[in-house]
Write an enzyme that holds these catalytic residues in place. Structure first.
Site, PDB file in Angstrom:
ATOM      1  CB  THR A 211      -0.870  -0.038   1.175  1.00  0.00           C
ATOM      2  OG1 THR A 211      -1.898  -1.072   1.052  1.00  0.00           O
ATOM      3  CG2 THR A 211      -1.756   1.322   1.139  1.00  0.00           C
ATOM      4  CG  HIS A 214      -0.829   1.944  -4.980  1.00  0.00           C
ATOM      5  ND1 HIS A 214      -1.087   1.434  -6.338  1.00  0.00           N
ATOM      6  CD2 HIS A 214      -1.637   2.927  -5.057  1.00  0.00           C
ATOM      7  CE1 HIS A 214      -2.238   1.889  -6.809  1.00  0.00           C
ATOM      8  NE2 HIS A 214      -2.417   2.819  -5.996  1.00  0.00           N
ATOM      9  CD  GLU A 215      -2.238   5.340  -1.692  1.00  0.00           C
ATOM     10  OE1 GLU A 215      -2.033   6.342  -2.449  1.00  0.00           O
ATOM     11  OE2 GLU A 215      -3.231   4.570  -1.746  1.00  0.00           O
ATOM     12  CG  HIS A 224      -4.903   4.328 -10.010  1.00  0.00           C
ATOM     13  ND1 HIS A 224      -5.876   4.980  -9.304  1.00  0.00           N
ATOM     14  CD2 HIS A 224      -4.110   3.978  -8.936  1.00  0.00           C
ATOM     15  CE1 HIS A 224      -5.641   4.923  -8.243  1.00  0.00           C
ATOM     16  NE2 HIS A 224      -4.674   4.281  -7.880  1.00  0.00           N
ATOM     17  CG  ASP A 234      -0.387   5.081 -17.835  1.00  0.00           C
ATOM     18  OD1 ASP A 234      -0.015   5.237 -18.848  1.00  0.00           O
ATOM     19  OD2 ASP A 234       0.028   3.978 -17.090  1.00  0.00           O
TER      20      ASP A 234
END
Length: 380
Positions: A211, A214-215, A224, A234
């Site tokens: 997480t 990703h962040e 994304h 993207d």
């Protein structure tokens, strides 16, 4: 028959309510009123031959209302280690990348480190623990970033990557601010305490620290992979167009928009164990963001590891990187190996052939100490 319909209805509702929102960055940006439009040219110049490593100074603000939310130092250390592996293509999952995408694997060259000084110059661990009366914070609000709302104010966001770890409501795992979206006092990354760091005792598809991987990708200006569906903007040409997020751990290949989908990309929504890579374009975008939008992070010198290199010759051992054994030029000498947080991992005597077995170490960066001198090496 009516009873059957009612049962189906409640099962459906419970499934929807229990499903986790992998990332709330898009919802957060919509709340801010930030909307992007397609760029006519999203090709980026790659400079793969000259990847400079950069240290990213991190302060982790742990907001806790009870003991379970006050996660351990070990969890924080495991998150830093996971980030360093993921952002340098040293994660073990990289070996499972399909042949189709191997040439697209990107090495970002970021090394994350907990700051060793507080804003007043005092010695500090990089982990800021703060009790809060707030039982849980709204999934994509900014309350956790404000001391007057039960949160904690950030340290200088120009020179620190601030990560708030707290209890988030609404099934949200985390969210981040992208460059230029918010004022300085709101800039940073937010992660639910359950999904920060590696915790294999926690039965969840999100227990390996991805997480944060990703962040932080959002924080360094990544969208994304499915951001605009099959229109493919993207802003990276080497991420195949994807119509919608990918969940779970799908087998390869999966198709979308008439092409094979890069489901293992860190900027999709798969389970932690099935995330594996950034692309070369994504890596370059993040480096460009650091140099152009977040350059203050580079100039922060308060971030150091607790084990420093002290001029142990590179010829004292080989190979580097290594996978199974390190060969020491001298036999029967005592050797110590430390991780990037300064924790001693191995202490033993080299065998008569001068070999040290490192096969059980996780992939990542370590320090070898020999005769009171140390040298960094990489386990692959």
């Amino acid at each position: 028959m009516r009873i059957l319909y009612v049962l189906i209805f409640f099962v459906s509702v419970n499934t929807c309510l229990s499903q986790k929102n992998r990332c709330s960055t898009d919802e957060y940006r919509a709340q801010l009123g930030v909307f992007k439009t397609p760029e006519t040219n999203h090709t980026i110049d790659l400079d793969i031959a000259n990847i400079n490593e950069h240290t990213i100074p991190v302060v982790v603000h742990i907001l806790y209302n009870d003991a379970s939310q006050n996660i351990s130092d070990e969890r924080v250390y495991s998150q830093i280690e996971s980030l360093n592996n993921d952002y340098n293509a040293l994660n073990s999952e990289i070996n499972n990348i399909p042949d189709q995408f191997i040439d697209e694997i990107g090495q970002v060259g970021f090394n994350f480190c907990l700051v060793q000084q507080d804003p007043n110059g005092n010695s500090f661990s990089g982990i800021n623990r703060v009790y809060t009366d707030v039982e849980s914070f709204q999934g994509f609000s900014d309350s956790m970033k404000k001391s007057n709302e039960g949160g904690v104010d950030p340290w200088d966001t120009e020179t620190h990557l601030n990560i708030w770890v707290c209890n988030l409501s609404g099934n949200t795992l985390g969210f981040a601010t992208m460059p230029g979206d918010v004022s300085d006092e709101l800039d940073g990354v937010v992660i639910d305490y359950l999904y920060f760091g590696i915790d294999i005792s926690f039965i969840s598809p999100y227990n390996l620290g991805r997480t944060a991987t990703h962040e932080i990708g959002h924080y360094f200006n990544l969208e994304h992979t499915f951001y605009a569906g099959c229109s493919d903007w993207d802003e990276c040409d080497d991420t195949p167009p994807t119509s919608s997020p990918t969940y779970g751990c799908p087998s390869y290949p999966q198709t979308s928009c008439m092409t094979n989908t890069m489901t293992m990309n860190f900027m999709d929504y798969t389970d932690d164990q099935c995330m594996a890579m950034f692309t070369q374009c994504q890596a370059q975008r993040m480096r460009n963001c650091l140099l152009n939008n977040r350059s203050g992070l580079i100039n922060n010198y308060s971030c150091t590891t607790s084990i420093e290199e002290s001029y142990l010759s590179s010829n004292s051992f080989y190979p580097n990187p290594a996978s199974n054994f390190l060969n020491i030029k001298e036999s029967h000498v005592f050797v110590e190996i430390f991780d990037v947080m300064g924790r001693k991992i191995i202490e033993l005597k080299a065998n008569q052939r001068g070999q040290i077995n490192i096969s059980k170490l996780n992939c990542g960066t370590y320090f070898l100490k020999l005769q009171n001198k140390t040298k960094q090496f990489i386990k692959i």
